[in-house]
Design an enzyme around this catalytic site. Structure first.
Site, PDB file in Angstrom:
ATOM      1  N   VAL A  15      65.080 -10.647  26.811  1.00 54.18           N
ATOM      2  CA  VAL A  15      63.903 -10.080  26.158  1.00 54.18           C
ATOM      3  C   VAL A  15      63.687 -10.701  24.781  1.00 54.18           C
ATOM      4  O   VAL A  15      62.559 -11.046  24.419  1.00 54.18           O
ATOM      5  CB  VAL A  15      64.026  -8.545  26.045  1.00 54.18           C
ATOM      6  CG1 VAL A  15      62.826  -7.960  25.307  1.00 54.18           C
ATOM      7  CG2 VAL A  15      64.146  -7.922  27.429  1.00 54.18           C
ATOM      8  N   ILE A 137      54.355  -2.229  31.479  1.00 52.59           N
ATOM      9  CA  ILE A 137      53.319  -1.210  31.670  1.00 52.59           C
ATOM     10  C   ILE A 137      53.167  -0.392  30.381  1.00 52.59           C
ATOM     11  O   ILE A 137      54.145   0.155  29.887  1.00 52.59           O
ATOM     12  CB  ILE A 137      53.680  -0.258  32.830  1.00 52.59           C
ATOM     13  CG1 ILE A 137      54.050  -1.048  34.090  1.00 52.59           C
ATOM     14  CG2 ILE A 137      52.529   0.678  33.128  1.00 52.59           C
ATOM     15  CD1 ILE A 137      54.575  -0.185  35.213  1.00 52.59           C
ATOM     16  N   GLY A 188      68.387 -11.498  39.865  1.00 52.51           N
ATOM     17  CA  GLY A 188      68.421 -10.971  38.504  1.00 52.51           C
ATOM     18  C   GLY A 188      67.800  -9.604  38.349  1.00 52.51           C
ATOM     19  O   GLY A 188      67.628  -9.120  37.223  1.00 52.51           O
ATOM     20  N   LYS A 206      64.725   7.122  31.525  1.00 55.91           N
ATOM     21  CA  LYS A 206      63.300   6.866  31.331  1.00 55.91           C
ATOM     22  C   LYS A 206      62.473   8.135  31.485  1.00 55.91           C
ATOM     23  O   LYS A 206      61.506   8.351  30.746  1.00 55.91           O
ATOM     24  CB  LYS A 206      62.840   5.793  32.322  1.00 55.91           C
ATOM     25  CG  LYS A 206      63.473   4.427  32.082  1.00 55.91           C
ATOM     26  CD  LYS A 206      63.148   3.448  33.192  1.00 55.91           C
ATOM     27  CE  LYS A 206      63.826   2.106  32.943  1.00 55.91           C
ATOM     28  NZ  LYS A 206      63.607   1.143  34.055  1.00 55.91           N
TER      29      LYS A 206
END
Length: 432
Positions: A15, A137, A188, A206
């Site tokens: 990231v 998202i 991955g 989450k």
């Protein structure tokens, strides 16, 4: 007026490198939208001498976090290092130093989000965490801003790409769980230790973040009912298809006058429901609001650039606040006390697959167990018996409480006619 905004980046993995790529390649667009350039000044890594495929200069990398936290010229800290303890400590230090923070860390936000948001308020700093849920998202921003005027009643969705990829391969390509997991690992989508994904822990974290935000309350991991995908048995996916359902590892959060319920578990979703067609590593979340009605958010739930896009979106929001002088102005204190429903208040339909002795009177005796607990049966299917005088009995209930469901299972497991309860699922995607 600031002439530029400088960033300290904690971590340069999948990231972090994606964030650096976007900031470099989209610099002209960012400068136009903000009015000033946005540059990475320092990057915290474990090995500063390692050769990296990046446009950043070698001297940008450091192993000393003090070079980022104590540098007053750095306006914003972006935490994408992962983990919990070190990441949380780094976020706390940054906020106490008066620096805004953008994080993609769902573990930290699920476990310590309220404390960190309170710390941000106390130090008049921004703390953004869009990328902690749903990858690319824009869920957090939608709940905080786009639907801020509405009352959210429920969220239901697929928030873990690994389990969705595995179930997609098992259903459409008839792969075993082990084969599908191996492919997910190779591509991955799964970690070398996939337990957080397949046991439902990742999705539960989450859902804690989403439920807390949607209902303006303080939901914790202990409030979430969790069942991992290890409960899925051979033949369950085929049975689901036979009855018009698809098995999905789903998260749900609901609120009504009785309180809040949050769960993560494999469920039977009706094939006509849009969530049933969300495949592979993609995520999708249905949001139900009083005013807006039903809305669905769909997209890649992980990956370098999708997640980095969410991180960079938060960076832009934080930069705008800095330039306007309104950073740290949003209060994050929960509006309501979290009242979690008990099992007798949580209502749903249930699918039961039971191995029974193939003999006269069994169905009548087992039906009496459901009646004893006030449960009516919507569907009963008893296929032909097996050579060993056993047969699978399928029962799908009308709406009952989770407590009724658990009481029925307990009695079924003790009934002399029952060999075992093979599997059971909550049924989703149908109107009550």
């Amino acid at each position: 007026m600031k002439s530029e905004i400088t960033i300290g980046l904690l971590g340069f993995g999948v990231v972090g490198s994606g964030v650096a790529t976007i900031l470099h390649e989209h610099q002209a667009d960012l400068s136009y939208k903000l009015g000033v350039p946005v540059k990475i000044k320092k990057v915290l890594v474990k090995d500063a001498t390692k050769k990296r495929d990046t446009a950043l200069a070698q001297e940008t990398f450091t192993t000393d976090i003090d070079e980022l936290i104590e540098d007053r010229s750095i306006d914003l800290i972006v935490e994408v290092m992962g983990g919990t303890t070190e990441a949380k400590e780094a976020i706390e230090r940054a906020l106490r130093a008066g620096k805004g923070v953008v994080t993609a860390n769902k573990d930290v936000m699920a476990e310590s989000g309220f404390d960190l948001l309170k710390l941000a308020d106390e130090n008049k700093c921004d703390l953004f965490y869009e990328a902690s849920v749903g990858g690319g998202i824009p869920l957090i921003r939608t709940l905080e801003d786009g639907l801020a005027s509405d009352r959210i009643r429920a969220l239901t969705g697929i928030v873990n790409g690994t389990t969705n990829f595995i179930l997609t391969k098992m259903k459409h390509e008839k792969k075993t769980y082990e084969e599908a997991l191996a492919e997910a690992t190779e591509l991955g989508f799964a970690e070398s230790d996939p337990s957080a994904d397949v046991d439902g822990i990742d999705a539960a974290r989450k859902m804690v973040i989403l439920a807390s935000l949607a209902f303006s309350t303080e939901v914790h991991m202990d409030d979430v009912f969790v069942r991992g995908m290890g409960v899925i048995q051979d033949g369950d996916l085929e049975l689901a298809e036979h009855f018009g359902y698809t098995v999905k590892m789903a998260g749900s959060a609901k609120k009504d006058e009785d309180g809040i319920e949050v769960a993560v578990e494999p469920v039977f979703i009706q094939n006509s429901h849009p969530l049933a067609s969300v495949n592979n590593e993609f995520n999708a979340v249905y949001v139900y609001g009083d005013a807006v009605g039903e809305t669905m958010f769909y997209g890649p739930g992980a990956g370098s650039l999708p997640t980095a896009t969410s991180v960079t979106g938060d960076v832009i929001a934080a930069c705008r606040n800095l330039l306007l002088g309104v950073n740290g102005k949003r209060m994050h204190a929960p509006q309501f006390t979290c009242e979690v429903k008990n099992d007798s208040q949580i209502i749903g339909r249930y699918f039961h697959r039971i191995s029974i002795k193939d003999q006269v009177g069994v169905l009548t005796n087992l039906s009496s167990i459901y009646s004893k607990h006030g449960a009516s049966i919507a569907t009963v299917v008893q296929p032909e018996g097996k050579p060993n005088n056993e047969v699978d009995l399928i029962m799908i209930t009308h709406h009952i409480s989770r407590q009724q469901h658990q009481n029925i299972l307990q009695d079924l497991q003790q009934a002399p006619e029952v060999n075992k309860v093979i599997s059971y699922y909550r049924v989703e995607g149908e109107n009550r």
